[in-house]
Design a protein around this motif. Structure first.
Motif, PDB file in Angstrom:
ATOM      1  N   TYR A   1       0.852  -1.115   0.118  1.00 49.32           N
ATOM      2  CA  TYR A   1       0.033   0.057  -0.034  1.00 49.32           C
ATOM      3  C   TYR A   1       0.887   1.335  -0.053  1.00 49.32           C
ATOM      4  CZ  TYR A   1      -3.807   2.975   1.327  1.00 49.32           C
ATOM      5  OH  TYR A   1      -4.684   3.902   1.396  1.00 49.32           O
ATOM      6  N   THR A   2       2.026   1.181   0.759  1.00 55.21           N
ATOM      7  CA  THR A   2       2.878   2.246   0.516  1.00 55.21           C
ATOM      8  C   THR A   2       4.350   1.709   0.722  1.00 55.21           C
ATOM      9  OG1 THR A   2       3.573   2.133   3.089  1.00 55.21           O
ATOM     10  CG2 THR A   2       1.748   3.236   2.690  1.00 55.21           C
ATOM     11  N   GLU A   3       5.307   2.652   0.336  1.00 51.04           N
ATOM     12  CA  GLU A   3       6.611   2.172   0.371  1.00 51.04           C
ATOM     13  C   GLU A   3       7.404   1.697   1.333  1.00 51.04           C
ATOM     14  OE1 GLU A   3       8.153   1.676  -3.182  1.00 51.04           O
ATOM     15  OE2 GLU A   3       6.027   1.928  -3.322  1.00 51.04           O
ATOM     16  N   SER A   4       6.643   1.707   2.549  1.00 50.73           N
ATOM     17  CA  SER A   4       7.178   1.324   3.884  1.00 50.73           C
ATOM     18  C   SER A   4       7.529  -0.017   3.947  1.00 50.73           C
ATOM     19  CB  SER A   4       6.297   1.629   5.156  1.00 50.73           C
ATOM     20  OG  SER A   4       5.245   0.698   4.948  1.00 50.73           O
ATOM     21  N   GLU A   5       8.768  -0.291   4.813  1.00 47.10           N
ATOM     22  CA  GLU A   5       9.241  -1.541   4.717  1.00 47.10           C
ATOM     23  C   GLU A   5       8.276  -2.645   5.357  1.00 47.10           C
ATOM     24  OE1 GLU A   5      11.926  -2.654   3.307  1.00 47.10           O
ATOM     25  OE2 GLU A   5      11.948  -4.763   4.309  1.00 47.10           O
ATOM     26  N   ALA A   6       7.439  -1.917   6.338  1.00 47.38           N
ATOM     27  CA  ALA A   6       6.419  -2.953   7.004  1.00 47.38           C
ATOM     28  C   ALA A   6       5.454  -3.347   5.932  1.00 47.38           C
ATOM     29  CB  ALA A   6       5.881  -1.892   8.118  1.00 47.38           C
ATOM     30  N   ASP A   7       5.192  -2.400   5.074  1.00 48.33           N
ATOM     31  CA  ASP A   7       4.056  -2.903   4.038  1.00 48.33           C
ATOM     32  C   ASP A   7       4.586  -3.845   3.062  1.00 48.33           C
ATOM     33  OD1 ASP A   7       2.217  -1.210   5.414  1.00 48.33           O
ATOM     34  OD2 ASP A   7       1.920   0.116   3.912  1.00 48.33           O
ATOM     35  N   ARG A   8       5.694  -3.543   2.701  1.00 44.34           N
ATOM     36  CA  ARG A   8       6.608  -4.588   1.760  1.00 44.34           C
ATOM     37  C   ARG A   8       6.637  -5.854   2.361  1.00 44.34           C
ATOM     38  NH1 ARG A   8       9.587  -2.113  -2.257  1.00 44.34           N
ATOM     39  NH2 ARG A   8      10.099   0.081  -2.222  1.00 44.34           N
ATOM     40  N   GLN A   9       7.248  -6.019   3.624  1.00 41.25           N
ATOM     41  CA  GLN A   9       7.081  -7.261   4.199  1.00 41.25           C
ATOM     42  C   GLN A   9       5.976  -8.044   4.572  1.00 41.25           C
ATOM     43  OE1 GLN A   9       9.734  -8.916   5.290  1.00 41.25           O
ATOM     44  NE2 GLN A   9      11.066  -7.358   4.121  1.00 41.25           N
ATOM     45  N   ALA A  10       4.836  -7.314   4.613  1.00 43.03           N
ATOM     46  CA  ALA A  10       3.529  -7.823   4.814  1.00 43.03           C
ATOM     47  C   ALA A  10       3.139  -8.686   3.432  1.00 43.03           C
ATOM     48  CB  ALA A  10       2.579  -6.812   5.180  1.00 43.03           C
ATOM     49  N   CYS A  11       3.503  -7.751   2.480  1.00 42.42           N
ATOM     50  CA  CYS A  11       3.020  -8.316   1.021  1.00 42.42           C
ATOM     51  C   CYS A  11       4.040  -9.524   0.934  1.00 42.42           C
ATOM     52  CB  CYS A  11       3.540  -7.262  -0.022  1.00 42.42           C
ATOM     53  SG  CYS A  11       2.104  -6.113   0.159  1.00 42.42           S
TER      54      CYS A  11
ATOM     55  N   CYS B   1      -6.093 -13.277  -8.921  1.00 45.17           N
ATOM     56  CA  CYS B   1      -6.282 -11.707  -8.533  1.00 45.17           C
ATOM     57  C   CYS B   1      -5.102 -11.399  -7.724  1.00 45.17           C
ATOM     58  CB  CYS B   1      -7.597 -11.493  -7.905  1.00 45.17           C
ATOM     59  SG  CYS B   1      -7.844 -12.384  -6.364  1.00 45.17           S
ATOM     60  N   ALA B   2      -5.016 -10.164  -7.688  1.00 42.01           N
ATOM     61  CA  ALA B   2      -3.889  -9.628  -6.656  1.00 42.01           C
ATOM     62  C   ALA B   2      -4.477  -8.683  -5.825  1.00 42.01           C
ATOM     63  CB  ALA B   2      -3.144  -8.415  -7.513  1.00 42.01           C
ATOM     64  N   SER B   3      -3.706  -8.337  -4.482  1.00 47.41           N
ATOM     65  CA  SER B   3      -4.268  -7.606  -3.454  1.00 47.41           C
ATOM     66  C   SER B   3      -3.504  -6.642  -3.287  1.00 47.41           C
ATOM     67  CB  SER B   3      -4.775  -8.291  -2.429  1.00 47.41           C
ATOM     68  OG  SER B   3      -3.625  -8.854  -1.665  1.00 47.41           O
ATOM     69  N   VAL B   4      -3.921  -5.309  -2.544  1.00 45.07           N
ATOM     70  CA  VAL B   4      -3.014  -4.440  -2.077  1.00 45.07           C
ATOM     71  C   VAL B   4      -3.069  -4.495  -0.597  1.00 45.07           C
ATOM     72  CG1 VAL B   4      -2.508  -1.486  -1.963  1.00 45.07           C
ATOM     73  CG2 VAL B   4      -3.203  -2.679  -4.074  1.00 45.07           C
ATOM     74  N   ASN B   5      -1.758  -4.796   0.083  1.00 42.74           N
ATOM     75  CA  ASN B   5      -1.765  -5.074   1.459  1.00 42.74           C
ATOM     76  C   ASN B   5      -1.072  -4.021   2.168  1.00 42.74           C
ATOM     77  OD1 ASN B   5      -2.683  -7.409   0.118  1.00 42.74           O
ATOM     78  ND2 ASN B   5      -1.802  -8.596   1.803  1.00 42.74           N
TER      79      ASN B   5
ATOM     80  N   SER C   1      -3.145  -7.164   5.880  1.00 42.03           N
ATOM     81  CA  SER C   1      -4.419  -6.688   5.675  1.00 42.03           C
ATOM     82  C   SER C   1      -4.518  -6.291   4.435  1.00 42.03           C
ATOM     83  CB  SER C   1      -5.016  -5.739   6.569  1.00 42.03           C
ATOM     84  OG  SER C   1      -5.504  -6.405   7.801  1.00 42.03           O
ATOM     85  N   GLN C   2      -5.824  -6.647   3.780  1.00 41.56           N
ATOM     86  CA  GLN C   2      -5.919  -6.021   2.106  1.00 41.56           C
ATOM     87  C   GLN C   2      -6.685  -4.820   2.132  1.00 41.56           C
ATOM     88  OE1 GLN C   2      -7.997  -9.097  -0.201  1.00 41.56           O
ATOM     89  NE2 GLN C   2      -6.275 -10.757   0.298  1.00 41.56           N
ATOM     90  N   VAL C   3      -6.347  -3.946   1.496  1.00 37.21           N
ATOM     91  CA  VAL C   3      -6.776  -2.475   1.425  1.00 37.21           C
ATOM     92  C   VAL C   3      -8.090  -2.513   0.038  1.00 37.21           C
ATOM     93  CG1 VAL C   3      -6.498  -0.100   1.108  1.00 37.21           C
ATOM     94  CG2 VAL C   3      -4.812  -1.512   2.093  1.00 37.21           C
TER      95      VAL C   3
END
Ligand code: JSK
Length: 452
Positions: A233-243, A301-305, A319-321
């Motif tokens: 969802y964002t470029e943050s490391e936390a969001d990248r790792q969640a994906c 499909c894909a999701s944004v997480n 979580s999926q956005v």
């Protein structure tokens, strides 16, 4: 689309699976599967639906082959019902059940359609589940025995084999999320199921190579994970790792052991931090890491997480956005770009391995299915973009030839190119069927017959 988008020898076809279409649940000595049992438990499947009759393809398979012929399919992906062949999972072979697949395969070959066989598409014999199912290492030996029989029996008839379809579903969706059979919610059990399916895959692959070397089996073999994409969802490391965790769960968890000989980090550590570990024993890695001829990929499909440590984020804290994108009738967003990204990722990770798209399609209940045509068109273009980047995709199998039993959703969700009236079994091609037929005739080469 233009002719140059797909290679000359690209294979076009459609897919189904045994429990979802065959029906005839107790015919000719078939034993019960975990799905027969699961469907009989109240509240498990929408509407209390069951696969007892389904599309009745056990009796109407000639109609299905005629539809494939009309479609111009060069290849048909189906699965074998293990409990039809071994009613108690192991031991005595039920020849009557095996004959059904000979009739089907012979009918396909007579029309010049290549059979593409999945050995395990979720319908484990209930007799094996009674002894622990995939949690029990003995199920590995039973699977190798079952695979060995099919490899020999269909020598020179079937030359494309998938061991496991969407092992994420048959281990985690069935044993951790409790959504599919056998309906457990136990992470350690799910990790054991996944691990034993991997060992079973590896030992069946080894048996296949031995039989090929002895001239007793033929063809190429792969495995077909879900290749679901997740975009941060964002470029943050936390969001990248969640994906990354989400992608690792659905496909790296299976392809990394097979291709690279290890479970993926950081997900392995993530599970360890939750106190669970795959039950690896001496010799397992040698068994699991066997060369594949190809990777099968099922893309929907894909999701944004984003990273989400609240309960909504679940075990993975991912979580999926809801991006407000158009959705299918089962709530999956329409995301063709994720298809290109998944394909490019496979090509980069497992260099040179050929890829078959073993499933791709849209859940849409309307028989006037203009949106399915748009979906297929967009996803074939997304596939072509991956081809243009050098990704070695060798074929495409639409899910599904027929409306069928969509697991926990029962008959309430339709994926077919062909409409099925479940009260009569009548099959009626939808507009997408004719659209796909025209695509195949424009891009496909002349079907070839496998030598008998
Ligand atoms: C369609 C995936 C094989 C063929 C088709 C169902 C599926 C699914 C269904 C996940 C799921 C339920 C996920 C729980 C996890 C969130 C069939 N494909 N089909 N493909 N996939 N966390 N994730 N990482 O019918 O038989 O439940 O939620």
């Amino acid at each position: 689309m233009t002719k140059g988008m797909f290679p000359e020898d690209f294979l076009w076809g459609a897919a189904t699976s045994s429990y979802q279409i065959e029906g005839a649940w107790d015919a000719d000595g078939r034993g019960p599967s975990i799905w027969d049992e699961f469907c009989r438990q109240p509240g498990r499947v929408v509407g209390g639906d069951r696969g007892d009759v389904a599309c009745d393809s056990y009796r109407r398979y000639a109609d299905d082959v005629a539809l494939l012929k009309e479609l111009g399919a060069q290849v048909y992906r189906f699965s074998v019902s293990w409990p039809r062949v071994f009613p108690s999972g192991t031991g005595a072979v039920n020849r009557a059940g095996l004959h059904y697949y000979h009739h089907l395969v012979d009918a396909l070959l007579a029309q010049g359609i290549r059979p593409f066989c999945t050995l395990y598409h979720w319908d484990l014999p209930q007799a094996l589940q009674a002894k622990g199912g995939w949690e029990n290492r003995a199920t590995i030996d039973a699977f190798v025995e079952y695979s060995d029989l099919l490899f020999r029996e269909f020598h020179q008839k079937i030359d494309l084999w998938i061991t496991f379809n969407e092992p994420f579903c048959s281990s985690f969706v069935g044993n951790y999320f409790g959504i599919h059979a056998p309906g457990k919610t136990d992470l350690a059990a799910a990790l054991a199921c996944a691990h034993h399916q991997l060992v079973a895959h590896g030992l069946a692959a080894t048996r296949f190579r031995q039989l090929v070397a002895q001239g007793k089996a033929s063809g190429s073999l792969g495995i077909a994970p879900n290749i679901t994409w997740a975009e941060p969802y964002t470029e943050s490391e936390a969001d990248r790792q969640a994906c990354l965790r989400s992608i690792q769960w659905s496909w790296d968890w299976f392809l990394d052991p097979v291709c690279l000989g290890a479970y993926p980090e950081p997900l392995l550590t993530w599970f360890a931090n939750h106190g669970v570990h795959p039950p690896v024993v001496e010799g397992d890695w040698e068994a699991i890491k066997q060369p594949l001829d190809f990777v099968g990929g099922n893309y929907y499909c894909a999701s944004v997480n984003l990273h989400d440590a609240t309960p909504a984020g679940g075990l993975l804290e991912s979580s999926q956005v809801d991006m407000g994108w158009e959705k299918s009738d089962n709530g999956w967003p329409l995301t063709p770009e994720g298809f290109t990204r998944s394909l490019v990722r496979i090509a980069n990770k497992y260099r040179g391995l050929p890829i078959y798209i073993t499933e791709n399609g849209l859940c849409l209940n309307d028989a006037q299915d203009q949106r399915r045509i748009v979906y297929l068109d967009q996803h074939l273009r997304a596939l072509a973009r991956a081809l243009a980047q050098g990704v070695p995709v060798k074929g495409y199998l639409a899910w599904s030839l027929l409306d069928n039993f969509e697991w926990a959703e029962g008959y309430s969700k339709r994926f077919g190119l062909v409409f099925v009236d479940f009260s009569t079994g009548t099959r009626t091609p939808k507009p997408s069927f004719y659209w796909y037929r025209d695509q195949i005739s424009e891009f496909g080469r002349t079907p070839t017959t496998v030598s008998k």
